[in-house]
Design an enzyme around this catalytic site. Structure first.
Site, short mmCIF file in Angstrom:
data_model
loop_
_atom_site.label_atom_id
_atom_site.label_comp_id
_atom_site.label_asym_id
_atom_site.label_seq_id
_atom_site.Cartn_x
_atom_site.Cartn_y
_atom_site.Cartn_z
N ARG A 284 -10.45 35.66 73.45
CA ARG A 284 -9.48 34.57 73.45
C ARG A 284 -9.25 34.13 74.89
NH1 ARG A 284 -10.52 33.78 68.88
NH2 ARG A 284 -9.13 33.79 67.08
N HIS B 204 -16.29 27.56 72.04
CA HIS B 204 -15.80 28.51 71.04
C HIS B 204 -16.73 28.59 69.82
CE1 HIS B 204 -11.81 30.50 69.57
NE2 HIS B 204 -12.86 31.10 69.03
N GLU C 159 -7.21 25.86 75.22
CA GLU C 159 -8.25 25.27 74.40
C GLU C 159 -7.71 24.10 73.57
OE1 GLU C 159 -10.64 28.60 73.13
OE2 GLU C 159 -11.27 27.38 71.44
C1 DGY Z 1 -12.24 34.14 65.17
O1 DGY Z 1 -12.63 34.29 64.02
O2 DGY Z 1 -11.18 34.62 65.58
C2 DGY Z 1 -13.13 33.40 66.11
O3 DGY Z 1 -12.56 33.12 67.31
C3 DGY Z 1 -13.69 32.14 65.48
O4 DGY Z 1 -14.65 32.55 64.62
#
Ligand code: DGY
Length: 347
Positions: free
Chosen positions: A248, A295, A277
């Site tokens: 993240r 992402h 983001e």
């Molecule tokens: C998640 O699933 O948390 C990812 O960041 C996106 O697939």
């Protein structure tokens, strides 16, 4: 008016929608366009009128939104991460929340390696060079990058994994093929690290940062991991080291990273996620030592289809008052708030 059964915030991959259709439940996909989200008013209106919310990581599901939805029976988030949802508020209000763990582990680990290789071997820069028609003559110094295998002195390169959950472990497994030494730090899973004979556990984050040639980040985002990597941590890394983040964005202090890359504290960084983001900090795009992705770590046909299916199955469980197999706040099912909410729905 009876509530809409399932409010799907944005268009999810077909396998998920097929499951909802086959279940003959009433559902609405609020936003069909790929490149557009819901504004907070649309999200609030849809959530307030529905029994179940099937959400994506782009929707902020905060206490206010949850409080404004007295008939909501559950939130099925189509992501393994759930930092977009106020879980404490959901639990307090008696609302189960589920995620989609496991199905994206391998594709995320694959992309982490693509990023690692891409930034170490300068693949984006070389690609741009070709596309710009700059390749005129082969030369022995063209796009020199870093090795992953042992150097001439026989020293194995060190991969440092921060956050040793499913994805961290899958990234570690792949390192064996490159004959790397793998070290890891995860204060919440030291047992998992200790049980893995291929990995050496480190007592603290700084030990990993100081020793690693490549640092790959895989923690969940929480108050504890926000800006886990900031100025001091980047200063602790080796000048030849690379940082890879497919977890993240807020785990990394982007302003500190920009400075570190500009001033050469580290050799490079590959980012799939950003602090604010979809924005990224201005200046990152013009650096010669970055690889930047939007992402996409879990973005394969199969994985996204499986995530959508899993989210749809979870949503059906929420709707039917069954325990969702992927509830992240399982304790909610034993609460008075949960029972009261279920009773309200059936009255
Ligand atoms: C998640 O699933 O948390 C990812 O960041 C996106 O697939």
């Amino acid at each position: 008016m009876p509530p809409m059964q399932i409010f799907v915030t944005r268009k999810i991959p077909a396998p998920g929608l097929e499951i909802l259709r086959a279940a003959k439940v009433e559902f609405q996909v609020a936003q069909e366009q790929e490149n557009a989200g819901l504004d907070p008013a649309e999200l609030a209106a849809g959530t307030g009128q529905s029994s179940v919310l099937l959400s994506l990581l782009t929707e902020k599901i905060d206490r206010r939104l949850l409080e404004s939805a007295p008939r909501l029976l559950g939130v099925a988030n189509m992501a393994v991460g759930f930092d977009n949802i106020d879980i404490d508020a959901a639990t307090e209000l008696g609302i189960p929340v589920s995620n989609t763990p496991g199905v994206l582990t391998e594709s995320t680990a694959d992309l982490t390696w693509a990023m690692l290789l891409g930034v170490a071997r300068r693949i984006p820069q070389a690609h741009r060079y070709m596309c710009n028609g700059e390749y005129k003559l082969w030369g022995p110094n063209l796009f020199l990058g870093s090795d992953l295998g042992p150097g001439p002195d026989g020293r194995r390169k060190v991969l440092g994994i921060v956050g040793y959950g499913r994805i961290g472990a899958a990234v570690a497994r792949r390192a064996q093929g490159f004959d790397m030494r793998v070290i890891a730090y995860d204060p919440h899973n030291s047992a998992g690290i200790a049980a893995d004979p291929q990995v050496e556990g480190m007592g603290d984050l700084n030990e990993v940062l100081r020793a690693a040639d490549f640092v790959s980040l895989h923690p969940l985002l929480s108050p504890e991991t926000r800006h886990l990597i900031s100025t001091d941590e980047l200063r602790a890394m080796q000048p030849g080291a690379f940082l890879i983040n497919a977890s993240r964005g807020p785990v990394v202090d982007e302003a500190a990273l920009l400075l570190a890359l500009r001033e050469g504290w580290i050799a490079g960084a590959a980012l799939d996620v950003y602090e604010r983001e979809p924005e990224m900090l201005a200046g990152l795009e013009s650096l010669p030592n970055v690889l930047l992705l939007p992402h996409i770590a879990s973005a394969t046909w199969d994985t996204r289809g499986r995530m959508a299916s899993m989210a749809a199955e979870n949503a059906l469980c929420h709707l039917r008052g069954q325990v969702a197999p992927n509830a992240v706040n399982g304790e909610v099912y034993a609460s008075d708030a949960y029972r009261a909410r279920q009773a309200r729905q059936s009255s």
